[in-house]
Design a protein around this motif. Structure first.
Motif, PDB file in Angstrom:
ATOM      1  N   PRO A  62      22.007 -53.002   5.205  1.00 33.84           N
ATOM      2  CA  PRO A  62      20.627 -53.238   5.617  1.00 33.84           C
ATOM      3  C   PRO A  62      19.969 -54.394   4.843  1.00 33.84           C
ATOM      4  O   PRO A  62      20.300 -54.643   3.695  1.00 33.84           O
ATOM      5  CB  PRO A  62      19.922 -51.922   5.294  1.00 33.84           C
ATOM      6  CG  PRO A  62      21.011 -50.893   5.250  1.00 33.84           C
ATOM      7  CD  PRO A  62      22.196 -51.620   4.700  1.00 33.84           C
ATOM      8  N   ILE A  63      19.022 -55.065   5.542  1.00 31.25           N
ATOM      9  CA  ILE A  63      18.291 -56.172   4.938  1.00 31.25           C
ATOM     10  C   ILE A  63      16.796 -55.923   5.093  1.00 31.25           C
ATOM     11  O   ILE A  63      16.368 -55.093   5.897  1.00 31.25           O
ATOM     12  CB  ILE A  63      18.673 -57.524   5.576  1.00 31.25           C
ATOM     13  CG1 ILE A  63      18.225 -57.585   7.042  1.00 31.25           C
ATOM     14  CG2 ILE A  63      20.159 -57.788   5.433  1.00 31.25           C
ATOM     15  CD1 ILE A  63      18.431 -58.949   7.696  1.00 31.25           C
ATOM     16  N   ASP A  64      16.001 -56.642   4.313  1.00 31.48           N
ATOM     17  CA  ASP A  64      14.540 -56.542   4.396  1.00 31.48           C
ATOM     18  C   ASP A  64      14.019 -57.711   5.224  1.00 31.48           C
ATOM     19  O   ASP A  64      14.178 -58.875   4.834  1.00 31.48           O
ATOM     20  CB  ASP A  64      13.935 -56.567   2.994  1.00 31.48           C
ATOM     21  CG  ASP A  64      12.443 -56.211   2.986  1.00 31.48           C
ATOM     22  OD1 ASP A  64      11.815 -56.273   4.063  1.00 31.48           O
ATOM     23  OD2 ASP A  64      11.912 -55.884   1.909  1.00 31.48           O
ATOM     24  N   VAL A  65      13.402 -57.404   6.372  1.00 31.70           N
ATOM     25  CA  VAL A  65      12.862 -58.443   7.250  1.00 31.70           C
ATOM     26  C   VAL A  65      11.340 -58.426   7.296  1.00 31.70           C
ATOM     27  O   VAL A  65      10.741 -59.161   8.076  1.00 31.70           O
ATOM     28  CB  VAL A  65      13.422 -58.306   8.685  1.00 31.70           C
ATOM     29  CG1 VAL A  65      14.927 -58.499   8.706  1.00 31.70           C
ATOM     30  CG2 VAL A  65      13.034 -56.960   9.300  1.00 31.70           C
ATOM     31  N   GLY A 135      31.466 -51.440  11.197  1.00 29.07           N
ATOM     32  CA  GLY A 135      30.322 -50.550  11.364  1.00 29.07           C
ATOM     33  C   GLY A 135      29.812 -50.664  12.788  1.00 29.07           C
ATOM     34  O   GLY A 135      30.455 -51.284  13.641  1.00 29.07           O
ATOM     35  N   ILE A 136      28.653 -50.071  13.046  1.00 28.89           N
ATOM     36  CA  ILE A 136      28.020 -50.191  14.356  1.00 28.89           C
ATOM     37  C   ILE A 136      26.565 -50.592  14.145  1.00 28.89           C
ATOM     38  O   ILE A 136      25.850 -49.996  13.333  1.00 28.89           O
ATOM     39  CB  ILE A 136      28.090 -48.872  15.147  1.00 28.89           C
ATOM     40  CG1 ILE A 136      29.544 -48.561  15.510  1.00 28.89           C
ATOM     41  CG2 ILE A 136      27.237 -48.949  16.422  1.00 28.89           C
ATOM     42  CD1 ILE A 136      29.733 -47.287  16.314  1.00 28.89           C
ATOM     43  N   GLY A 137      26.157 -51.621  14.851  1.00 28.23           N
ATOM     44  CA  GLY A 137      24.780 -52.084  14.782  1.00 28.23           C
ATOM     45  C   GLY A 137      24.265 -52.402  16.164  1.00 28.23           C
ATOM     46  O   GLY A 137      25.027 -52.545  17.125  1.00 28.23           O
ATOM     47  N   MET A 138      22.949 -52.504  16.283  1.00 30.59           N
ATOM     48  CA  MET A 138      22.329 -52.825  17.568  1.00 30.59           C
ATOM     49  C   MET A 138      21.142 -53.752  17.336  1.00 30.59           C
ATOM     50  O   MET A 138      20.362 -53.567  16.415  1.00 30.59           O
ATOM     51  CB  MET A 138      21.864 -51.545  18.261  1.00 30.59           C
ATOM     52  CG  MET A 138      21.311 -51.750  19.678  1.00 30.59           C
ATOM     53  SD  MET A 138      19.569 -52.235  19.756  1.00 30.59           S
ATOM     54  CE  MET A 138      18.761 -50.749  19.157  1.00 30.59           C
ATOM     55  N   GLY A 139      21.034 -54.756  18.194  1.00 28.92           N
ATOM     56  CA  GLY A 139      19.866 -55.622  18.214  1.00 28.92           C
ATOM     57  C   GLY A 139      19.328 -55.697  19.626  1.00 28.92           C
ATOM     58  O   GLY A 139      20.105 -55.755  20.580  1.00 28.92           O
ATOM     59  N   SER A 140      18.017 -55.667  19.758  1.00 28.47           N
ATOM     60  CA  SER A 140      17.389 -55.787  21.074  1.00 28.47           C
ATOM     61  C   SER A 140      16.368 -56.918  21.048  1.00 28.47           C
ATOM     62  O   SER A 140      15.553 -57.008  20.119  1.00 28.47           O
ATOM     63  CB  SER A 140      16.686 -54.485  21.478  1.00 28.47           C
ATOM     64  OG  SER A 140      17.613 -53.516  21.912  1.00 28.47           O
ATOM     65  N   PRO A 153      16.408 -52.011  13.654  1.00 36.99           N
ATOM     66  CA  PRO A 153      16.963 -50.702  14.025  1.00 36.99           C
ATOM     67  C   PRO A 153      18.267 -50.413  13.297  1.00 36.99           C
ATOM     68  O   PRO A 153      19.107 -51.300  13.121  1.00 36.99           O
ATOM     69  CB  PRO A 153      17.199 -50.848  15.535  1.00 36.99           C
ATOM     70  CG  PRO A 153      16.278 -51.934  15.973  1.00 36.99           C
ATOM     71  CD  PRO A 153      16.209 -52.890  14.830  1.00 36.99           C
ATOM     72  N   GLU A 154      18.419 -49.177  12.870  1.00 34.33           N
ATOM     73  CA  GLU A 154      19.691 -48.705  12.279  1.00 34.33           C
ATOM     74  C   GLU A 154      20.350 -47.793  13.311  1.00 34.33           C
ATOM     75  O   GLU A 154      20.576 -46.604  13.085  1.00 34.33           O
ATOM     76  CB  GLU A 154      19.427 -47.982  10.961  1.00 34.33           C
ATOM     77  CG  GLU A 154      19.032 -48.909   9.823  1.00 34.33           C
ATOM     78  CD  GLU A 154      20.154 -49.849   9.409  1.00 34.33           C
ATOM     79  OE1 GLU A 154      21.332 -49.444   9.503  1.00 34.33           O
ATOM     80  OE2 GLU A 154      19.852 -50.989   9.008  1.00 34.33           O
ATOM     81  N   PHE A 155      20.662 -48.389  14.458  1.00 38.61           N
ATOM     82  CA  PHE A 155      21.106 -47.651  15.626  1.00 38.61           C
ATOM     83  C   PHE A 155      22.461 -46.993  15.414  1.00 38.61           C
ATOM     84  O   PHE A 155      22.794 -46.002  16.066  1.00 38.61           O
ATOM     85  CB  PHE A 155      21.150 -48.602  16.825  1.00 38.61           C
ATOM     86  CG  PHE A 155      21.329 -47.923  18.149  1.00 38.61           C
ATOM     87  CD1 PHE A 155      20.285 -47.224  18.734  1.00 38.61           C
ATOM     88  CD2 PHE A 155      22.539 -48.003  18.827  1.00 38.61           C
ATOM     89  CE1 PHE A 155      20.435 -46.618  19.966  1.00 38.61           C
ATOM     90  CE2 PHE A 155      22.701 -47.396  20.063  1.00 38.61           C
ATOM     91  CZ  PHE A 155      21.650 -46.705  20.634  1.00 38.61           C
ATOM     92  N   GLY A 156      23.255 -47.535  14.501  1.00 39.72           N
ATOM     93  CA  GLY A 156      24.560 -46.941  14.247  1.00 39.72           C
ATOM     94  C   GLY A 156      24.488 -45.540  13.671  1.00 39.72           C
ATOM     95  O   GLY A 156      25.493 -44.826  13.650  1.00 39.72           O
ATOM     96  N   CYS A 179      27.526 -39.346  12.462  1.00 40.64           N
ATOM     97  CA  CYS A 179      26.616 -40.147  13.290  1.00 40.64           C
ATOM     98  C   CYS A 179      27.466 -41.060  14.179  1.00 40.64           C
ATOM     99  O   CYS A 179      28.701 -41.020  14.138  1.00 40.64           O
ATOM    100  CB  CYS A 179      25.669 -40.967  12.410  1.00 40.64           C
ATOM    101  SG  CYS A 179      26.521 -42.132  11.318  1.00 40.64           S
ATOM    102  N   LEU A 180      26.825 -41.883  14.991  1.00 39.99           N
ATOM    103  CA  LEU A 180      27.556 -42.779  15.895  1.00 39.99           C
ATOM    104  C   LEU A 180      28.550 -43.636  15.129  1.00 39.99           C
ATOM    105  O   LEU A 180      29.725 -43.734  15.506  1.00 39.99           O
ATOM    106  CB  LEU A 180      26.558 -43.656  16.666  1.00 39.99           C
ATOM    107  CG  LEU A 180      27.149 -44.714  17.591  1.00 39.99           C
ATOM    108  CD1 LEU A 180      27.934 -44.075  18.734  1.00 39.99           C
ATOM    109  CD2 LEU A 180      26.045 -45.624  18.150  1.00 39.99           C
ATOM    110  N   GLU A 181      28.114 -44.269  14.040  1.00 44.66           N
ATOM    111  CA  GLU A 181      29.003 -45.114  13.255  1.00 44.66           C
ATOM    112  C   GLU A 181      30.141 -44.308  12.636  1.00 44.66           C
ATOM    113  O   GLU A 181      31.287 -44.759  12.579  1.00 44.66           O
ATOM    114  CB  GLU A 181      28.209 -45.828  12.166  1.00 44.66           C
ATOM    115  CG  GLU A 181      29.038 -46.777  11.321  1.00 44.66           C
ATOM    116  CD  GLU A 181      28.175 -47.633  10.396  1.00 44.66           C
ATOM    117  OE1 GLU A 181      27.444 -48.498  10.907  1.00 44.66           O
ATOM    118  OE2 GLU A 181      28.228 -47.421   9.169  1.00 44.66           O
TER     119      GLU A 181
END
Length: 300
Positions: A62-65, A135-140, A153-156, A179-181
């Motif tokens: 994870p990163i800080d945005v 891993g698993i990630g998601m961007g929208s 989002p931490e969708f994984g 979890c999904l990941e």
């Protein structure tokens, strides 16, 4: 005009320079080792060029945005050994005083696929990208903006219903187990069977189990965000696997909403050779310039 792209992965960094039309004119990649060594190598690569006008940086996390946060631009708590609490963006700004767009690795890919999709169909308003690999990630992307402001989002780490033939597998996520990941990422193949995903024949039942979990993720995306398109990328997502996900999605979703043709709704990346993030980073670098100019004009 030259744009810099940094696709910072937990395994490797892919750095590229693009022109004003977002074409790659030079590219390199190297392993992700220690932060000091890897970031020094990144800076050295871009210093070869007379100038870089802006950067798009898409990093593992994870990163800080959150731009109002004291740790904006940092890789924060991450399972990648030695990389927690690293001021990635700050280290880049020490060497390059130019606009920089900072986001997650999967967001970079999502933006590339969003822009590419709009070039073919101007009616596209939103694209979700799920990457399935280590891993698993998601961007929208919705109307040109990312989902998530304070954080991405931490969708994984969503919870999914267990497959009836997979009830004994505890999952690999160190925080959540199944979890999904923890159930569908690349390393789960070897954790289940002792064989890596790339060495597992597509007829192996494990692929159907993974597809069941990923299809649930697409269902969740569909009923919550209603994207125009869901792109499946990453090392696990072969055409044969995506076909299995579509089949599972059909069974699970049961035509609840009209998503159109599944071949156009659940797709592989349009940009070949894993180039979605690089292309997306170039466009985001230009976006960073535009945002910097707008901020400057407001201050005048």
């Amino acid at each position: 005009m030259l744009y810099g792209s940094i696709e910072a992965g937990g395994t490797k960094f892919v750095c590229a320079v693009g022109d004003e039309n977002f074409n790659v004119i030079d590219q390199t990649q190297f392993p992700t080792t220690t932060p000091d060594e890897t970031l020094a190598r990144t800076v050295k690569y871009f210093k070869k060029f007379d100038h870089i006008d802006a950067f798009g940086i898409a990093s593992f996390g994870p990163i800080d945005v959150d731009k109002n946060s004291d740790t904006y631009g940092w890789i924060i708590k991450t399972p990648k050994k030695g990389w927690s609490n690293i001021d990635f963006l700050g280290k880049m700004k020490e060497s390059f005083q130019v606009p920089m767009f900072w986001t997650t690795d999967v967001n970079g890919s999502a933006y590339g696929e969003y822009v590419s999709a709009k070039r073919h169909d101007e009616n596209i308003k939103s694209v979700s990208y799920i990457t399935i690999g280590t891993g698993i990630g998601m961007g929208s992307v919705i109307n040109g903006d990312f989902l998530g402001v304070k954080g991405t989002p931490e969708f994984g780490h969503i919870k999914v219903r267990r497959h009836r033939d997979d009830l004994d597998f505890k999952g690999t996520c160190p925080w959540h187990g199944d979890c999904l990941e923890g159930l569908a990422s690349g390393p789960t193949f070897e954790a289940r069977n002792g064989v890596k995903g790339q060495d597992t024949p597509i007829v192996d039942p494990t692929w159907d189990i993974i597809a069941y979990y990923v299809a649930q993720a697409v269902v969740d995306l569909t009923v919550t965000f209603r994207p125009d398109k869901v792109v499946l990328g990453g090392g696990v997502c072969t055409p044969e696997f995506i076909a299995k996900v579509r089949a599972q999605f059909t069974l699970l979703f049961n035509n609840y909403l009209n998503v159109g043709s599944l071949e156009q709704y659940i797709t592989a990346p349009e940009i070949d050779h894993n180039g979605s993030a690089t292309f997306g980073d170039f466009v985001l670098a230009q976006k960073a310039i535009n945002e910097a100019q707008a901020t400057s004009e407001m201050g005048e």
